[in-house]
Design a protein around this motif. Structure first.
Motif, PDB file in Angstrom:
ATOM      1  N   LYS A 225       3.214 -22.292  35.092  1.00 46.94           N
ATOM      2  CA  LYS A 225       2.109 -23.061  35.668  1.00 46.94           C
ATOM      3  C   LYS A 225       2.458 -23.950  36.829  1.00 46.94           C
ATOM      4  O   LYS A 225       1.965 -24.529  37.698  1.00 46.94           O
ATOM      5  N   VAL A 226       3.845 -24.334  36.979  1.00 48.60           N
ATOM      6  CA  VAL A 226       4.425 -25.116  37.603  1.00 48.60           C
ATOM      7  C   VAL A 226       4.877 -24.238  38.849  1.00 48.60           C
ATOM      8  O   VAL A 226       4.628 -24.603  40.166  1.00 48.60           O
ATOM      9  N   PRO A 318      14.145 -19.806  34.046  1.00 45.51           N
ATOM     10  CA  PRO A 318      14.400 -18.716  34.755  1.00 45.51           C
ATOM     11  C   PRO A 318      15.984 -18.417  34.951  1.00 45.51           C
ATOM     12  O   PRO A 318      16.520 -19.293  35.155  1.00 45.51           O
ATOM     13  N   ALA A 319      16.203 -17.283  34.954  1.00 46.19           N
ATOM     14  CA  ALA A 319      17.658 -16.903  35.337  1.00 46.19           C
ATOM     15  C   ALA A 319      17.689 -17.007  36.766  1.00 46.19           C
ATOM     16  O   ALA A 319      16.930 -17.008  37.646  1.00 46.19           O
ATOM     17  N   LEU A 320      18.981 -17.332  37.011  1.00 46.05           N
ATOM     18  CA  LEU A 320      19.415 -17.670  38.439  1.00 46.05           C
ATOM     19  C   LEU A 320      19.854 -16.384  39.287  1.00 46.05           C
ATOM     20  O   LEU A 320      20.823 -16.154  39.706  1.00 46.05           O
ATOM     21  N   ARG A 329      14.730 -24.462  39.642  1.00 42.88           N
ATOM     22  CA  ARG A 329      15.168 -25.076  38.547  1.00 42.88           C
ATOM     23  C   ARG A 329      15.629 -26.584  38.593  1.00 42.88           C
ATOM     24  O   ARG A 329      15.665 -27.557  38.123  1.00 42.88           O
ATOM     25  N   VAL A 330      16.417 -26.544  40.103  1.00 42.84           N
ATOM     26  CA  VAL A 330      16.990 -28.009  40.594  1.00 42.84           C
ATOM     27  C   VAL A 330      15.908 -28.694  41.326  1.00 42.84           C
ATOM     28  O   VAL A 330      16.054 -30.057  40.913  1.00 42.84           O
ATOM     29  N   LEU A 331      14.866 -28.370  41.866  1.00 37.85           N
ATOM     30  CA  LEU A 331      13.643 -29.156  42.562  1.00 37.85           C
ATOM     31  C   LEU A 331      12.504 -29.215  41.999  1.00 37.85           C
ATOM     32  O   LEU A 331      11.804 -30.187  41.252  1.00 37.85           O
TER      33      LEU A 331
END
Length: 497
Positions: A225-226, A318-320, A329-331
């Motif tokens: 949802k993001v 989520p997998a990188l 993932r970072v932002l």
């Protein structure tokens, strides 16, 4: 092997097709060039007719259905164009782009209707797993669910299955169905993970398993949802894989650098989004003893009760697999949580609490046990000493085999006096079934139910597969009980005199 032979034969027949095939392939090539404005020099769907390329990186990051080809149109599958040629549909660019729904070029041009099954390959490719079970190539799961008692099982288990709330990728409205307690027990027995697990414990294990999957899916949805805020269609779970013996990079960092307990399990889930793209999620499962509850309801949680198992912790992300997922993932997620305040998602803390630190040694023992189980799959079986049986179990075995010798005399006589191979084979099956009736009653009852089942919805192939499977289970159970009888006779010889 037979499957590959069929494919080789089909390839040979393909080379011998008449000259209409090159004409068909040429039509496909012309249609694709006409539809996308791409010359024969390049068939890249993102290359325009004038030689330029189109790609919107911002729309990739925000995850709506971004333009994927010239003029924002998605590429059509070659198989779809081939089908249009066979059906006599004019291959103008507009007809190709509107073939799936006839509404406009902004919709997916590839037909996802599976109703025309008769147009598929006429050669039947049956696939099997390592247990000789026919499997569905879509998910590598057995076509026929194994609801039969395991060879060493002594108590009946429920065979009812529960529908999850997790949408199943590749279907319209279907959801994934959880295994029944019997199927779960069979899977543990097949993988050698039963240990000292009793049949009565399996019902609780399945309830916890289902509840954890529902909790995991809710975490996945919070991420989606993001990352796909502009998508009105919820994602679906396409496939999943258990990887308990593989430590994820994040879990390794948390344990070896920060002193966090190790996870007791790991899953990889592949999620199918509305635009047809997929993303892999890594899930680590942890256990916190200090949050365990003593209530009976905690052992049998409701399917969607997110608060029922506070001691079972889920780390979902989520997998990188690409720079996009690193950005997410970072932002993206931190911004949604701390600045925009648009998500309830709360990640597990990286650093362990003091109570979690005290559980590190226990988590390491569990991890080493998992690794030992995984190594056994690749090692030759060793000649281990027979397990010491209790006098109660030995006495029960002695009584069962004594009864068996009396009631199966006719079948044993047939074995001793059979002449032809066919006659001896039939006598052997009869003796096995007679022995199972006494020493393997659960398996024998399942055999009777399977043979007497007159369900017309079951195909002949499925019926034969079920009968073969239960006969194999009956045979394995008799062999197992015979081995236990020999061990009991060595340990308690006075009971067998």
């Amino acid at each position: 092997l037979s499957k590959h032979e069929d494919e080789m034969r089909a390839e040979q027949e393909h080379r011998e097709l008449p000259s209409a095939v090159p004409t068909l392939n040429k039509a496909i090539e012309v249609a694709a060039s006409d539809a996308y404005g791409v010359t024969n020099e390049s068939r890249c769907p993102m290359k325009r007719g004038d030689g330029s390329y189109t790609f919107d990186w911002w729309k990739v990051l925000t995850c709506p259905q971004f333009p994927h080809g010239p003029s924002g149109k998605k590429p059509i599958a070659e198989e779809e164009v081939r089908q249009l040629v066979q059906d006599g549909v004019p291959l103008s660019s507009q007809s190709v782009l509107n073939v799936s729904n006839g509404t406009g070029s902004d919709q997916c041009p590839v037909s996802h209707d599976n109703a025309r099954k008769e147009d598929g390959c006429p050669v039947k490719h049956s696939e099997y797993n390592v247990y000789s079970q026919p499997i569905d190539p879509k998910n590598n799961m057995p076509k026929i669910a194994n609801q039969l008692p395991a060879p060493g099982q002594s108590k009946e288990l429920p065979t009812e299955r529960v529908h999850s709330t997790i949408p199943k990728g590749g279907t319209d409205n279907s959801t994934w169905t959880y295994p029944s307690p019997q199927m779960f027990y069979n899977a543990l027995a097949r993988k050698g993970k039963l240990g000292d697990t009793d049949e009565e414990d399996i019902i609780s294990v399945v309830a916890l398993h289902n509840n954890m999957n529902e909790k995991t899916w809710q975490k996945v949805l919070e991420w989606e949802k993001v990352l796909c805020a502009n998508s009105a269609t919820l994602p679906k779970l396409l496939r999943f894989q258990g990887r308990p013996s593989d430590l994820s990079p994040k879990a390794a960092f948390k344990h070896y650098v920060l002193g966090h307990p190790m996870p007791y399990d790991r899953h990889d889930w592949t999620v199918l989004r509305a635009d047809g793209t997929t993303v892999r999620y890594v899930i680590d499962y942890y256990h916190d003893d200090t949050k365990a509850r003593d209530e009976a309801s905690s052992a049998l949680p409701e399917l969607s009760d997110a608060e029922a198992t506070p001691s079972l912790l889920v780390d979902v992300r989520p997998a990188l697999d690409s720079p996009v997922q690193l950005y997410n993932r970072v932002l993206a997620m931190p911004y949604a949580r701390r600045v925009a305040d648009t998500t309830p998602f709360e990640p597990l803390p990286m650093r362990p609490t003091e109570t979690m630190r005290s559980q590190v040694s226990e988590s390491v023992q569990v991890w080493e046990s998992i690794q030992a189980t995984a190594r056994k799959k690749f090692q030759e079986p060793e000649n281990e000493e027979a397990e010491r049986l209790s006098s109660k179990d030995a006495k029960k075995l002695a009584a069962s085999f004594s009864k068996m010798l009396k009631e199966c005399r006719t079948e044993q006589h047939a074995i001793d006096h059979c002449e032809s191979e066919k006659e001896c084979s039939k006598a052997s099956v009869d003796l096995t079934i007679c022995m199972a009736k006494i020493v393997c009653p659960i398996q024998h009852q399942a055999l009777v139910k399977t043979v007497m089942n007159d369900d017309e919805s079951v195909t002949e192939e499925e019926s034969e597969a079920k009968v073969e499977a239960i006969l194999a289970a009956v045979h394995d159970c008799v062999v197992l009980k015979t081995g236990q009888q020999r061990a009991a006779k060595e340990q308690y010889p006075h009971m067998f005199t």
